[in-house]
Scaffold this motif. Sequence first.
Motif, PDB file in Angstrom:
ATOM      1  N   ARG A  73       0.804  -1.218   0.000  1.00 18.82           N
ATOM      2  CA  ARG A  73       0.000   0.000   0.000  1.00 18.82           C
ATOM      3  C   ARG A  73       0.841   1.274   0.000  1.00 18.82           C
ATOM      4  O   ARG A  73       0.281   2.368  -0.068  1.00 18.82           O
ATOM      5  CB  ARG A  73      -0.910   0.020   1.225  1.00 18.82           C
ATOM      6  CG  ARG A  73      -2.129  -0.870   1.097  1.00 18.82           C
ATOM      7  CD  ARG A  73      -3.097  -0.290   0.086  1.00 18.82           C
ATOM      8  NE  ARG A  73      -4.338  -1.068   0.000  1.00 18.82           N
ATOM      9  CZ  ARG A  73      -5.331  -0.750  -0.793  1.00 18.82           C
ATOM     10  NH1 ARG A  73      -5.245   0.308  -1.577  1.00 18.82           N
ATOM     11  NH2 ARG A  73      -6.423  -1.492  -0.837  1.00 18.82           N
ATOM     12  N   PHE A  74       2.160   1.172   0.079  1.00 18.59           N
ATOM     13  CA  PHE A  74       2.995   2.352   0.239  1.00 18.59           C
ATOM     14  C   PHE A  74       3.804   2.680  -1.007  1.00 18.59           C
ATOM     15  O   PHE A  74       4.872   3.290  -0.916  1.00 18.59           O
ATOM     16  CB  PHE A  74       3.928   2.178   1.444  1.00 18.59           C
ATOM     17  CG  PHE A  74       3.198   2.047   2.745  1.00 18.59           C
ATOM     18  CD1 PHE A  74       2.564   3.136   3.316  1.00 18.59           C
ATOM     19  CD2 PHE A  74       3.121   0.826   3.385  1.00 18.59           C
ATOM     20  CE1 PHE A  74       1.876   3.018   4.510  1.00 18.59           C
ATOM     21  CE2 PHE A  74       2.434   0.696   4.586  1.00 18.59           C
ATOM     22  CZ  PHE A  74       1.808   1.795   5.150  1.00 18.59           C
ATOM     23  N   VAL A  75       3.315   2.292  -2.167  1.00 14.08           N
ATOM     24  CA  VAL A  75       4.003   2.627  -3.416  1.00 14.08           C
ATOM     25  C   VAL A  75       3.034   3.328  -4.353  1.00 14.08           C
ATOM     26  O   VAL A  75       1.813   3.209  -4.217  1.00 14.08           O
ATOM     27  CB  VAL A  75       4.577   1.365  -4.107  1.00 14.08           C
ATOM     28  CG1 VAL A  75       5.632   0.703  -3.253  1.00 14.08           C
ATOM     29  CG2 VAL A  75       3.477   0.381  -4.447  1.00 14.08           C
ATOM     30  N   GLU A  76       3.571   4.064  -5.283  1.00 11.52           N
ATOM     31  CA  GLU A  76       2.805   4.688  -6.359  1.00 11.52           C
ATOM     32  C   GLU A  76       3.757   4.988  -7.504  1.00 11.52           C
ATOM     33  O   GLU A  76       4.973   5.066  -7.305  1.00 11.52           O
ATOM     34  CB  GLU A  76       2.101   5.955  -5.870  1.00 11.52           C
ATOM     35  CG  GLU A  76       3.006   7.073  -5.485  1.00 11.52           C
ATOM     36  CD  GLU A  76       2.898   8.246  -6.451  1.00 11.52           C
ATOM     37  OE1 GLU A  76       2.023   8.233  -7.327  1.00 11.52           O
ATOM     38  OE2 GLU A  76       3.719   9.156  -6.335  1.00 11.52           O
ATOM     39  N   LEU A 127      12.907  -8.437  -2.172  1.00 15.47           N
ATOM     40  CA  LEU A 127      12.871  -7.925  -0.808  1.00 15.47           C
ATOM     41  C   LEU A 127      12.131  -8.898   0.103  1.00 15.47           C
ATOM     42  O   LEU A 127      11.231  -9.609  -0.337  1.00 15.47           O
ATOM     43  CB  LEU A 127      12.167  -6.564  -0.787  1.00 15.47           C
ATOM     44  CG  LEU A 127      12.837  -5.436  -1.581  1.00 15.47           C
ATOM     45  CD1 LEU A 127      11.970  -4.189  -1.542  1.00 15.47           C
ATOM     46  CD2 LEU A 127      14.219  -5.131  -1.022  1.00 15.47           C
ATOM     47  N   PRO A 128      12.477  -8.920   1.395  1.00 19.21           N
ATOM     48  CA  PRO A 128      11.748  -9.797   2.335  1.00 19.21           C
ATOM     49  C   PRO A 128      10.319  -9.336   2.513  1.00 19.21           C
ATOM     50  O   PRO A 128      10.044  -8.146   2.689  1.00 19.21           O
ATOM     51  CB  PRO A 128      12.561  -9.655   3.636  1.00 19.21           C
ATOM     52  CG  PRO A 128      13.313  -8.373   3.501  1.00 19.21           C
ATOM     53  CD  PRO A 128      13.592  -8.205   2.032  1.00 19.21           C
ATOM     54  N   SER A 129       9.383 -10.284   2.480  1.00 21.78           N
ATOM     55  CA  SER A 129       7.962  -9.951   2.540  1.00 21.78           C
ATOM     56  C   SER A 129       7.531  -9.447   3.910  1.00 21.78           C
ATOM     57  O   SER A 129       6.503  -8.770   4.021  1.00 21.78           O
ATOM     58  CB  SER A 129       7.129 -11.186   2.166  1.00 21.78           C
ATOM     59  OG  SER A 129       7.424 -12.266   3.051  1.00 21.78           O
ATOM     60  N   HIS A 130       8.303  -9.732   4.963  1.00 22.18           N
ATOM     61  CA  HIS A 130       7.910  -9.320   6.306  1.00 22.18           C
ATOM     62  C   HIS A 130       8.329  -7.891   6.634  1.00 22.18           C
ATOM     63  O   HIS A 130       8.100  -7.427   7.756  1.00 22.18           O
ATOM     64  CB  HIS A 130       8.507 -10.286   7.344  1.00 22.18           C
ATOM     65  CG  HIS A 130      10.007 -10.320   7.352  1.00 22.18           C
ATOM     66  ND1 HIS A 130      10.725 -11.079   6.448  1.00 22.18           N
ATOM     67  CD2 HIS A 130      10.923  -9.683   8.117  1.00 22.18           C
ATOM     68  CE1 HIS A 130      12.017 -10.925   6.667  1.00 22.18           C
ATOM     69  NE2 HIS A 130      12.167 -10.081   7.679  1.00 22.18           N
ATOM     70  N   GLN A 131       8.943  -7.188   5.695  1.00 27.05           N
ATOM     71  CA  GLN A 131       9.331  -5.792   5.896  1.00 27.05           C
ATOM     72  C   GLN A 131       8.732  -4.938   4.767  1.00 27.05           C
ATOM     73  O   GLN A 131       9.420  -4.536   3.827  1.00 27.05           O
ATOM     74  CB  GLN A 131      10.853  -5.649   5.934  1.00 27.05           C
ATOM     75  CG  GLN A 131      11.487  -6.341   7.134  1.00 27.05           C
ATOM     76  CD  GLN A 131      12.994  -6.119   7.192  1.00 27.05           C
ATOM     77  OE1 GLN A 131      13.588  -5.580   6.265  1.00 27.05           O
ATOM     78  NE2 GLN A 131      13.601  -6.521   8.283  1.00 27.05           N
ATOM     79  N   PRO A 132       7.444  -4.635   4.831  1.00 30.03           N
ATOM     80  CA  PRO A 132       6.775  -3.932   3.720  1.00 30.03           C
ATOM     81  C   PRO A 132       7.270  -2.508   3.504  1.00 30.03           C
ATOM     82  O   PRO A 132       7.150  -1.972   2.405  1.00 30.03           O
ATOM     83  CB  PRO A 132       5.295  -3.952   4.135  1.00 30.03           C
ATOM     84  CG  PRO A 132       5.322  -4.089   5.629  1.00 30.03           C
ATOM     85  CD  PRO A 132       6.522  -4.933   5.937  1.00 30.03           C
ATOM     86  N   LEU A 133       7.813  -1.861   4.538  1.00 27.48           N
ATOM     87  CA  LEU A 133       8.266  -0.483   4.377  1.00 27.48           C
ATOM     88  C   LEU A 133       9.534  -0.380   3.530  1.00 27.48           C
ATOM     89  O   LEU A 133       9.899   0.724   3.114  1.00 27.48           O
ATOM     90  CB  LEU A 133       8.510   0.160   5.749  1.00 27.48           C
ATOM     91  CG  LEU A 133       7.257   0.427   6.588  1.00 27.48           C
ATOM     92  CD1 LEU A 133       7.633   1.063   7.918  1.00 27.48           C
ATOM     93  CD2 LEU A 133       6.283   1.323   5.840  1.00 27.48           C
ATOM     94  N   LEU A 134      10.192  -1.513   3.289  1.00 21.56           N
ATOM     95  CA  LEU A 134      11.356  -1.475   2.405  1.00 21.56           C
ATOM     96  C   LEU A 134      10.962  -1.174   0.960  1.00 21.56           C
ATOM     97  O   LEU A 134      11.746  -0.598   0.207  1.00 21.56           O
ATOM     98  CB  LEU A 134      12.104  -2.813   2.458  1.00 21.56           C
ATOM     99  CG  LEU A 134      12.966  -3.077   3.688  1.00 21.56           C
ATOM    100  CD1 LEU A 134      13.601  -4.462   3.598  1.00 21.56           C
ATOM    101  CD2 LEU A 134      14.046  -2.011   3.836  1.00 21.56           C
ATOM    102  N   VAL A 135       9.746  -1.536   0.582  1.00 21.77           N
ATOM    103  CA  VAL A 135       9.310  -1.339  -0.802  1.00 21.77           C
ATOM    104  C   VAL A 135       9.252   0.146  -1.166  1.00 21.77           C
ATOM    105  O   VAL A 135       9.837   0.561  -2.171  1.00 21.77           O
ATOM    106  CB  VAL A 135       7.956  -2.033  -1.049  1.00 21.77           C
ATOM    107  CG1 VAL A 135       7.463  -1.759  -2.467  1.00 21.77           C
ATOM    108  CG2 VAL A 135       8.082  -3.531  -0.815  1.00 21.77           C
TER     109      VAL A 135
END
Length: 331
Positions: A73-76, A127-135
């Motif tokens: 949810r944190f990309v655009e 990227l690791p799926s458990h760290q969504p803010l890395l995206v």
Amino acid sequence: MKGWVIALGILTVGIIASLFVGVIDLDAGSFLQSGEGLDLLVVSRIPRTLAVLLTGASLAVAGIIMQMIVANRFVEPMTAGSGSTAALGILLITFLAPEASIALKMAAACIISLLGMMAFLAMVRRLPSHQPLLVPLVGLAYGGVVSALVTFIAFQMDLLQYLETWFNGEFSGILQGRYELLWLAGILMLLAYFVADQFAILGLGQNVSINLGLNYHQIVRLGLIIVSLISAVTVVTVGVIPFVGLVVPNIVSRWLGDNLRRTLPVTAMMGGGLVLLSDLIGRIVRHPFEIPAATIFGFLGASLFLWLLYFPPRQPGARPEAPHAHQEKKA
């Protein structure tokens, strides 16, 4: 129903104000008494208003498609390098073929933007799926690197004067005959609505989507094409406007949930309304001069993004904890 009312309210007020706010004063009396007012509306105010609405709505829809593809949810698109790669395509075609038509520039921007989105998607999958803010952090870094590359190439080619037009989204130069390319973004929004259910399933992740019978790779390719075309059209016509595809889908999702078939029209209207509000603020703050809409929405979008991060939605049925309740539990 609440989301529809709020979106329509913002949209209606913004459209009416946009038709009468500008360097040249225009009120209802002068419009009825003189034909010059009608000419101003037809040539400038109506095209500008339509361009703002199409840009904001299409960027919001592109943002929610991008979020479904990445399942984050944190990309655009604009903060993930799509706008920068589109600007790179325009820069290259401008240098190689200075007399190229707008359609050719848009095609080059779309191709480079599509390649850039594919590269970003390849990085995100590692990227690791458990760290969504890395995206989003990787997206910002990737976009920054591409922007720096575009600036360097423009400096070497003596084309720096063009970058301000492509990186600062603004609508002051929109006139009749110079915005019609944005109707392609409107067609793409309509296409996205017809396949909204597939995009919603896409947001569940690759494994779940495939198990549910979705042709995962085909829908991902369709989504990337839609995002790239919208990014190319908006960059060619008005420039880069960040945060629209990030904050608008998240706000609508908090109100109406994740049913894209139901929320996509509200997302489009809310995106168009907020960009129109930013454009109006830019016209009023330093009247008769203008501040680019991208600058206004950059501040507004960043503030909304911080609000989304620090004030997560409350779980259904959860009650606010009474003051000092944690102290009583310890006691």
